[in-house]
Design a protein around this motif. Structure first.
Motif, PDB file in Angstrom:
ATOM      1  N   ALA A 162      10.330  94.361  47.776  1.00  0.00           N
ATOM      2  CA  ALA A 162      11.340  94.823  47.546  1.00  0.00           C
ATOM      3  C   ALA A 162      12.126  95.894  46.413  1.00  0.00           C
ATOM      4  N   ILE A 163      11.807  95.334  45.567  1.00  0.00           N
ATOM      5  CA  ILE A 163      12.139  95.877  44.175  1.00  0.00           C
ATOM      6  C   ILE A 163      11.124  97.183  43.882  1.00  0.00           C
ATOM      7  N   MET A 164       9.800  96.996  44.454  1.00  0.00           N
ATOM      8  CA  MET A 164       8.976  98.256  44.223  1.00  0.00           C
ATOM      9  C   MET A 164       9.420  99.406  45.327  1.00  0.00           C
ATOM     10  N   ASN A 165      10.063  98.997  46.286  1.00  0.00           N
ATOM     11  CA  ASN A 165      10.474  99.869  47.407  1.00  0.00           C
ATOM     12  C   ASN A 165      11.663 100.703  46.810  1.00  0.00           C
ATOM     13  N   ILE A 166      12.574  99.940  46.146  1.00  0.00           N
ATOM     14  CA  ILE A 166      13.757 100.428  45.720  1.00  0.00           C
ATOM     15  C   ILE A 166      13.564 101.302  44.576  1.00  0.00           C
ATOM     16  N   ALA A 167      12.379 100.971  43.805  1.00  0.00           N
ATOM     17  CA  ALA A 167      11.974 101.878  42.451  1.00  0.00           C
ATOM     18  C   ALA A 167      11.374 102.816  42.896  1.00  0.00           C
ATOM     19  N   ASP A 168      10.532 103.094  44.179  1.00  0.00           N
ATOM     20  CA  ASP A 168       9.714 104.277  44.644  1.00  0.00           C
ATOM     21  C   ASP A 168      10.984 105.063  45.318  1.00  0.00           C
ATOM     22  N   ASP A 169      11.826 104.511  45.832  1.00  0.00           N
ATOM     23  CA  ASP A 169      13.028 105.559  46.181  1.00  0.00           C
ATOM     24  C   ASP A 169      13.710 106.205  45.337  1.00  0.00           C
ATOM     25  N   ILE A 170      14.179 105.814  44.012  1.00  0.00           N
ATOM     26  CA  ILE A 170      14.515 106.027  42.941  1.00  0.00           C
ATOM     27  C   ILE A 170      13.703 107.173  42.540  1.00  0.00           C
ATOM     28  N   LEU A 208      17.459 100.128  51.757  1.00  0.00           N
ATOM     29  CA  LEU A 208      17.177  98.604  51.849  1.00  0.00           C
ATOM     30  C   LEU A 208      16.957  98.099  53.260  1.00  0.00           C
ATOM     31  N   LYS A 209      15.481  97.747  53.573  1.00  0.00           N
ATOM     32  CA  LYS A 209      15.213  97.279  54.722  1.00  0.00           C
ATOM     33  C   LYS A 209      15.751  95.768  55.041  1.00  0.00           C
ATOM     34  N   ALA A 210      15.726  95.323  56.138  1.00  0.00           N
ATOM     35  CA  ALA A 210      16.264  94.265  56.708  1.00  0.00           C
ATOM     36  C   ALA A 210      15.367  93.013  55.806  1.00  0.00           C
ATOM     37  N   ASP A 248      13.569  93.379  53.160  1.00  0.00           N
ATOM     38  CA  ASP A 248      13.795  93.310  51.929  1.00  0.00           C
ATOM     39  C   ASP A 248      15.143  92.738  51.426  1.00  0.00           C
ATOM     40  N   TYR A 249      16.139  92.885  52.151  1.00  0.00           N
ATOM     41  CA  TYR A 249      17.457  92.435  51.995  1.00  0.00           C
ATOM     42  C   TYR A 249      17.329  91.076  51.875  1.00  0.00           C
ATOM     43  N   ILE A 250      16.845  90.503  53.030  1.00  0.00           N
ATOM     44  CA  ILE A 250      16.741  89.057  53.115  1.00  0.00           C
ATOM     45  C   ILE A 250      16.052  88.498  52.117  1.00  0.00           C
ATOM     46  N   ALA A 251      14.847  88.947  51.414  1.00  0.00           N
ATOM     47  CA  ALA A 251      14.247  88.499  50.356  1.00  0.00           C
ATOM     48  C   ALA A 251      14.940  88.387  49.166  1.00  0.00           C
ATOM     49  N   LEU A 252      15.667  89.489  48.911  1.00  0.00           N
ATOM     50  CA  LEU A 252      16.401  89.576  47.652  1.00  0.00           C
ATOM     51  C   LEU A 252      17.643  88.658  47.944  1.00  0.00           C
ATOM     52  N   MET A 253      18.415  88.219  48.932  1.00  0.00           N
ATOM     53  CA  MET A 253      19.580  87.410  49.071  1.00  0.00           C
ATOM     54  C   MET A 253      18.836  85.744  48.780  1.00  0.00           C
ATOM     55  N   SER A 254      17.617  85.515  49.545  1.00  0.00           N
ATOM     56  CA  SER A 254      17.253  84.352  49.343  1.00  0.00           C
ATOM     57  C   SER A 254      16.811  84.132  47.967  1.00  0.00           C
ATOM     58  N   TYR A 255      16.112  85.088  47.296  1.00  0.00           N
ATOM     59  CA  TYR A 255      15.843  84.768  45.820  1.00  0.00           C
ATOM     60  C   TYR A 255      16.982  84.653  45.064  1.00  0.00           C
ATOM     61  N   ALA A 256      18.030  85.487  45.178  1.00  0.00           N
ATOM     62  CA  ALA A 256      19.133  85.373  44.503  1.00  0.00           C
ATOM     63  C   ALA A 256      20.072  83.784  44.643  1.00  0.00           C
TER      64      ALA A 256
END
Length: 94
Positions: free
Chosen positions: A60-68, A76-78, A80-88
């Protein structure tokens, strides 16, 4: 090649689409500022400092960084969002 469509699948999709159209307000999610702060910290550490993101959210972080880096709108793909929320939530960051 001949393709066969299962009518029950098509009907299922139509019903779901109609239900979602009536309750579209249920799909609007606004993550907290803490969530965005966590993402921002991870992306900056990855891009500016070359730090490896935690494996649970690395994709997820690499996908966001690549977009930027590519000057694209961040999408943010679904998954990736689930992975980020679960991690947080697992790390009590929210």
């Amino acid at each position: 090649m001949h393709l066969k469509f299962d009518p029950s699948v098509v009907m299922y999709l139509v019903i779901i689409d109609k239900l979602l159209a009536k309750r579209a307000d249920l799909l609007k999610v606004r993550p907290s500022e803490k969530f965005f702060d966590m993402i921002r910290e991870q992306v900056v550490a990855h891009v500016a400092e070359g730090a490896e993101p935690p494996k649970e959210i690395a994709s997820a972080i690499m996908n966001i960084a690549d977009d930027i880096i590519s000057h694209r709108e961040v999408t943010l793909k679904a998954g990736d969002y689930i992975a980020l929320m679960s991690y947080a939530k697992a790390n009590k960051l929210l």
